[in-house]
Structures are given as structure tokens and as C-alpha cells.
Design a protein around this motif. Structure first.
Motif, short mmCIF file in Angstrom:
data_model
loop_
_atom_site.label_atom_id
_atom_site.label_comp_id
_atom_site.label_asym_id
_atom_site.label_seq_id
_atom_site.Cartn_x
_atom_site.Cartn_y
_atom_site.Cartn_z
N UNK A 429 0.84 -1.20 0.00
CA UNK A 429 0.00 0.00 0.00
C UNK A 429 0.87 1.25 0.00
N UNK A 430 0.45 2.27 -0.74
CA UNK A 430 1.25 3.48 -0.85
C UNK A 430 0.35 4.70 -0.90
N UNK A 431 0.96 5.87 -0.77
CA UNK A 431 0.27 7.15 -0.85
C UNK A 431 0.80 7.89 -2.07
N UNK A 432 -0.02 8.16 -3.07
CA UNK A 432 0.50 8.79 -4.30
C UNK A 432 1.07 10.18 -4.07
N UNK A 433 0.63 10.87 -3.02
CA UNK A 433 1.12 12.23 -2.78
C UNK A 433 2.53 12.24 -2.23
N UNK A 434 2.89 11.21 -1.47
CA UNK A 434 4.23 11.17 -0.85
C UNK A 434 5.10 10.07 -1.45
N UNK A 435 4.62 9.41 -2.49
CA UNK A 435 5.34 8.25 -3.03
C UNK A 435 6.72 8.64 -3.55
N UNK A 436 6.80 9.80 -4.21
CA UNK A 436 8.09 10.21 -4.81
C UNK A 436 9.14 10.52 -3.76
#
Length: 731
Positions: A429-436
């Protein structure tokens, strides 16, 4: 000699005693099954709360619109994707990989586009041709990520970052998704007249690989709201087939409504005529059905003998398979042979039933005639099914909306998608806003945080399936309660007619409204109790049907046999409970007692008159069924001649149709339902009068001090029927 029995006369309760104060439905009554009434009200309030919670958490857009890799809806107004209503898979071949089963998603970028590609192309070829012709990039860029406008970027980096698809194939939209445009030519599967193509690496691939990938894409859980198991070609054909059916409905809905109105008028006139010519009309129905089926047998034989021997007509139905144009089947002799055999079996069954029930028909006709008199005096009962239909429509609409909102509950869940098979963060599971900002892109180059599915980790999301089951159970409860309310209301009205000594002078004013008021005010709990029992049994049947569906491909013969036996047992149990509830509601309407007492009294009364029950129950049902069959069949024949332009007077009014059988079958099925609604009132009237008749025989003896409430003609015929039944039961 009659057979002896060891069962005492009081085994099924004592017969009713004469009561000079009894004048039909008891007015001085109290509330029954209060506990069940309270539970029923609480469940309704909880059901409203469930719908509210589902409305808060659910979002039907998740069902209506496809979702791209960023969790955005395709085609939703007021968003950047408003004009991009179709979902495009960057590399649909990836949908055939094992990752679909492991990660529960198609491991490729999914993008909203305005149209599907119409040609084969790869990004590598586009990049080479770009330096000679800029139009290649202008076409290809519409399938790249929004904002990407750098065709000079190295190809390896573009494909690693999935800025653009590695290849595109000719596709067409289906269910708002781009799928390869499959066409079968001479048994060979092709895409744009090609059987092979080059993938992003320049390797030759077969179009069957695209077919397998398309199947996996459409069955992935991210689109679990539509379960697609067949080939994509058949599905696309099904879409065209469905669109033609929709067009036929759009062109013929006006005439379909006219057909249903004609059915309603014919049913109403038919019931009114029964009051004056019940005997003649019912015998006309019987011989009319026999004659109609006989004509059908002769016509099928004539068609069969005409087509037999023709080279193109000897093909069997199984050889040509399913055809959307039903006229193809009418050109086969095998079709008419099947029709002829089926009609012959139906004709034989009807004749055999009439032979064995010839003595009972007079009794049933007399009871139906008495029922037509009751309906004639209380005409408002014919329109009560409209109230039932309205309440059922509310129940169905609320259940469907709640089910959709529950199914669309949850927030967008994002997972790490990597092109590298050994990425340790894959499917996390990941968060697209903080993924980078995380280490994942460094450890797994080219990985992305993409939308996977809708869900959540809260208690509510864990029990969505349980809430769906509760939604279904309460829906069944409310539907059965609505039907029970109608049965109890009609029974009270018809009982008021029967127990009026001088008809129609002694019939109370507004008997239908009074009966409805008593049922709601005093017996909501009893009706809810009986409805709950039936709803639980129906819920078990639905679960068994689901298990049977899941076990169809299993090789465990014992499990399938056990499921089949349980289905049969619960089917019998459901029909017995329906029969018992129906008679219990009649007793509730008359005496105002609780459900269990009323069910026991009704059962004992029927068992004390078991010969009469055997004589009348199925005979009247059979006659009413013939009436419904004749009305719906007559309207169906009229609709057939109309939609096939065989009525010269109104040929120009016939709408242009793709399949004339679409409105025809709709009219026939709808006509049967309309006739069924009217005749259900009639059937309830007959059942109520029959129970009242049995009570009348036990309470009274026909003397001046204890007069019968039934008509003299009905008493004379029923008495004769009893004597004949007793003689036939003798040994």
C-alpha cells in the motif's frame, strides 16, 4: 364401506359452535404479536440507518465510471476527464500475467482517453518516424499521460516511467474500456485483418495473446462489478445486440403500454362477466384453451410437413446455435417438431386433468361465481393491487439503491506497481502524494503508486458483505410483509361480504378501507411474524442457489446431490409456508388473533374439511390459470399480428423494429402479470369465501334460528360435491 380411521374427531380441534352475536370480522379486537411489531419497527429504522450510512460512504460513480491509475473517474462532468470517458490500458498484454491473480490488479498504467486507438503502432516506431513526420507524435500523444510533451526523451526512460504506452492496438470501447477490435473471419481470430503483430520489443505476437489479456482485464477485481467470463468478441456482439433491443423498446414502448392497457380492460371485463355468466364463460375458457392448443398442434404439423425434405430446413437447432434473428429458427422443420411435441404434451395434460376433475368443475365454477358477486359488490378490491405494486416498487428501489451504495463503499486504495518482478515493495500500500519522497522509486526504478481498488480498513468496510446480506434479508421481509398486508386486507373485505346475512344491504360501508385500517392498527406484528418466517426460508433458498452455482464446476457428486436435495426440501417448505400464511391471514382478518393461533385454527379448519380442500383448491387455481393463459395469449396473438404487419388497417402505424419478438414477448409477459394481478384478487376472494363456508357449516345448520350465510345455490352444489367426494373415498 368407508375406510376406518384411528384419528378422533377432535384431533384437529373442536368444530366452531353457534354464536348468535357473530357477524363476520370482529371489530372489538386488540393488538397482536406486539413484540414482533416492535422488532419490525426497529428493523425498519435500522434499515433506514443502513441506507444512510451506505449513502455517506458509498459513491455510485465508482460503479458508473471507470477509474484510472490516479483514482480519477473517466467521463465525470466537472473534472479534467469530462471529455475522456473511456479507460485505456497502456499495455493490455500485461493483464495476462500472473500478477493479476497475485496483486488483484492489471499491472499496467490505466488512463482516461476520449477515443480508442484505431491502428497498430509502437512507441519505438513513433519515435523513429517523429523526426520525419510530426503527425505521428500528435496522434500518439493522446494516449500518453496528461502533461507529457517531450517526444525527444529517450525511449528507455519513457517506457520505464510509463509516460506513454509501449504499443497501441486497434480497439473499440466496451463497458467504457478500450479492448482490441476482434473480428472472426472464417473461424480465424483477427484484429484489423491481422492475425499477428509486433509488440513493444519488436517480437511477433499472436492476436490470441490479446484475447487472453482482454479476458483477464475484464475479470480483474478492480472491475468486479461486472463479471465477464466469455470471449471479448461475443461480448462486443452482445453489446450490439443489446443496443438493438434498446432501440426496439424506444420505438415500441407506446404500443407495449397500449397492449398492457388492453389486457387490463379485458381482465376487468372478464371478471365482471363472471358475475353473470360464470358457468358459460368458464366452460368457454376451457374449450377455448383446448381449441387454441389444438389449432397450434395442427399449424405446427402443417409447417413441419411443409419444410420436411427441404435441404436447408433439415438442420437441427443445435447445429445453428444461438441466433438473434428468431426468424431463422422458423425456417427449420426441427423447430416446428419441437413446438408440436410441446403443445401435444400440454394438450394431453389439460384433457387428463379435465377428465379426472369433471365432477369438481361444477363446484369450482359455483365458488368462482360467488366470488364474482363479492367482487361486484366491492369493486374497490380490483384496484388494491395498485397499492401493493406501489409499495413493492418502493421496497425494490430502496434495496437496489442501498445495494449499489454498499457495493461502492470505500476509499481509493493505492498499491505499488513495478515492472521488475523482484521488487520487494510490489503490491504494498502506498500514498501517491508522498510516493516520490520514499525509497521505493530508488529501490525499484520505474515503479509507480497506482490505484488498485476501493476498500478500507475500518470495521464498516470489513463487514460490507454482511451488510449486503442484511440488506437482502430485510428486503425479503418487507416484500413479504407488503404481500401479507394485501392478503389480510382483501380477506377482511371479502369476509365482510360473506357474513352479511342480507346481501348487499348488510355489507358494511367501505369494507376494504376498514379491513386495511384493522390490519395496520392491530396486526402489523402478526403480519411481520409470518413474513419473517417466509423471508428466512427464502434467504436459505438464495444461499443454496449461490452454493449450487459455485459447485457446478466441482467434481464432488455427493455435494451436488446434497445441495439438490436441500433445494427441493426448501422449495416445498416455502410453498407450504405460503399456503399456511395465506390462510392464517384470512383467520387474522376475521377473528383478530395472533399469528400462531390463527395459523393453527386455519390448519385445523382445513384438515377438518380436507375433502373439500382437495376438491376446490387446485381446481379453482387451474381454472384461474386457464383464464390468465387465455387473456395473455389472446393479447399476444393480437400483438403478433400487429408487430408483423399482418393487420392491413394499421400497417403504417407499426414501428420499424430490429427484432419484432422483443415487444411481442414483453407484451405477452406483461399481459400475464397484469392478468395475474387481477386474478390474484379473485383467488384471494375464493380462498376467503371457502374458509368462511367451512366455518358457516360448523356454526349453522340452515334452520331459521341458525341460517346459513351462503347462497342456497352454492350450498346445494357444495353439498353434492361432498357426497360425491365421500363416495369416491369409500372402499
Amino acid at each position: 364401506m368407508a375406510r376406518k380411521t384411528d384419528i378422533p374427531s377432535s384431533y384437529y380441534g373442536e368444530p366452531r359452535k353457534f354464536d348468535p352475536t357473530f357477524r363476520g370480522p370482529v371489530h372489538n379486537r386488540s393488538c397482536t404479536d406486539v413484540v414482533c411489531c416492535v422488532i419490525f419497527v426497529i428493523v425498519i429504522l435500522a434499515y433506514i440507518a443502513l441506507g444512510t450510512v451506505a449513502w455517506i460512504h458509498g459513491d455510485p460513480r465508482k460503479v458508473v465510471y471507470p477509474t484510472d491509475s490516479q483514482g480519477q473517474f473517466c467521463g465525470q462532468q466537472g473534472t479534467p476527464n469530462a471529455n475522456k470517458a473511456i479507460l485505456f490500458y497502456f499495455n493490455i498484454l500485461q493483464c495476462a500475467s500472473p500478477a493479476v491473480l497475485i496483486n488483484l490488479q492489471c499491472p499496467t498504467t490505466q488512463l482516461c482517453v476520449s477515443k480508442c486507438p484505431d491502428r497498430f503502432a509502437t512507441y519505438l516506431d513513433m519515435h523513429k518516424n517523429y523526426w520525419y513526420n510530426k503527425s505521428y507524435w500528435e496522434y500518439y500523444r493522446q494516449f500518453c499521460k496528461p502533461g507529457f510533451d517531450n517526444p525527444k526523451k529517450p525511449v528507455a526512460q519513457v517506457l520505464r516511467d510509463e509516460d506513454c504506452p509501449s504499443m497501441i492496438v486497434p480497439s473499440r470501447p466496451f463497458l467504457q474500456r478500450c479492448f482490441p477490435d476482434f473480428i472472426t473471419r472464417n473461424g480465424t481470430l483477427t484484429v484489423a485483418n491481422q492475425t499477428h503483430f509486433k509488440d513493444s520489443e519488436g517480437k511477433p505476437r499472436s492476436v490470441t495473446d490479446l484475447r487472453d489479456a482482454a479476458k483477464a482485464a475484464t475479470s480483474a477485481p478492480t472491475e468486479s462489478w461486472t463479471d465477464i467470463t466469455g470471449g471479448i468478441t461475443s461480448l462486443l456482439n452482445a453489446k450490439e445486440f443489446g443496443m438493438k433491443i434498446f432501440e426496439d423498446y424506444a420505438n415500441s414502448w407506446y404500443w407495449i403500454l397500449i397492449g398492457l392497457v388492453i389486457t387490463m380492460v379485458v381482465s376487468l371485463v372478464f371478471i365482471l362477466l363472471l358475475r353473470f355468466t360464470a358457468g358459460v364463460l368458464l366452460w368457454l375458457i376451457i374449450f377455448g384453451v383446448i381449441a387454441a392448443v389444438g389449432y397450434g398442434i395442427w399449424h405446427c404439423y402443417w409447417e413441419f410437413s411443409t419444410l420436411r425434405g427441404k435441404p436447408d430446413a433439415d438442420v437441427t437447432i443445435s447445429d445453428i446455435g444461438f441466433q438473434t434473428d428468431f426468424r431463422v429458427y422458423l425456417q427449420l422443420s426441427h423447430t416446428w417438431l419441437v413446438f408440436m411435441i410441446s403443445l401435444s404434451v400440454i394438450e394431453a395434460i389439460i384433457v387428463i386433468i379435465l377428465i379426472f376433475l369433471r365432477r369438481r368443475l361444477r363446484i369450482a365454477i359455483a365458488l368462482l361465481k360467488e366470488g364474482s358477486k363479492a367482487i361486484g359488490y366491492i369493486m374497490s378490491t380490483l384496484f388494491y393491487p395498485i397499492i401493493t405494486f406501489f409499495l413493492l416498487a418502493i421496497c425494490i428501489a430502496y434495496w437496489a439503491v442501498t445495494a449499489v451504495f454498499l457495493a461502492s463503499s470505500g476509499d481509493a486504495v493505492y498499491k505499488v506497481m513495478s515492472t521488475q518482478p523482484k521488487c520487494m515493495y510490489a503490491n504494498h500500500t502506498c500514498n501517491p502524494e508522498t510516493f516520490s519522497q520514499t525509497d521505493v522509486p530508488k529501490v525499484c526504478p520505474g515503479s509507480q503508486c497506482t490505484f488498485a481498488f476501493y476498500g478500507g480498513e475500518t470495521l464498516y468496510h470489513h463487514y460490507v458483505f454482511v451488510l449486503q446480506l442484511c440488506n437482502l434479508l430485510v428486503f425479503l421481509w418487507l416484500v413479504n410483509f407488503t404481500i401479507a398486508l394485501g392478503q389480510c386486507t382483501l380477506a377482511g373485505a371479502f369476509a365482510s361480504y360473506y357474513w352479511a346475512l342480507k346481501k348487499p344491504n348488510d355489507i358494511p360501508t367501505c369494507p376494504l378501507f376498514s379491513s386495511f385500517s384493522r390490519a395496520i392498527r392491530y396486526h402489523t406484528g402478526s403480519l411481520a411474524f409470518g413474513s419473517l418466517i417466509l423471508a428466512v426460508v427464502q434467504m436459505f433458498r438464495i444461499v443454496l442457489e449461490y452454493l449450487d452455482h459455485k459447485l457446478k464446476g466441482a467434481h464432488n457428486a455427493f455435494a451436488r446431490f446434497l445441495i439438490c436435495c436441500l433445494k427441493c426440501c426448501f422449495w416445498c417448505l416455502e410453498h407450504f409456508i405460503k399456503f399456511l400464511n395465506r390462510n392464517a391471514y384470512i383467520m387474522i382478518a376475521i377473528y383478530g388473533k395472533n399469528f400462531c393461533t390463527s395459523a393453527k385454527d386455519a390448519f385445523f379448519l382445513l384438515m377438518r374439511n380436507v375433502i373439500r380442500v382437495a376438491v376446490l383448491d387446485k381446481v379453482t387455481d387451474f381454472l384461474l390459470f386457464l383464464g390468465k393463459l387465455l387473456i395473455s395469449g389472446s393479447v399476444g396473438v393480437l400483438a403478433f399480428f400487429f408487430f408483423t404487419r399482418k393487420i392491413p388497417v394499421i400497417q403504417e402505424e407499426v414501428p420499424s423494429l430490429n427484432y419484432y419478438w422483443v415487444p411481442l414477448l414483453t407484451v405477452i409477459f406483461g399481459s400475464y402479470l397484469v392478468a395475474h394481478g387481477f386474478f390474484n384478487v379473485y383467488a384471494m376472494c375464493v380462498d376467503t369465501l371457502f374458509l368462511c363456508f367451512c366455518e358457516d357449516l360448523e356454526r349453522n345448520d340452515g334452520s331459521s334460528s341458525k341460517p346459513y350465510y351462503m347462497s342456497p345455490g352454492l350450498h346445494k352444489i357444495l353439498r353434492k360435491g361432498d357426497q360425491g367426494a365421500k363416495l369416491s373415498a369409500g372402499s
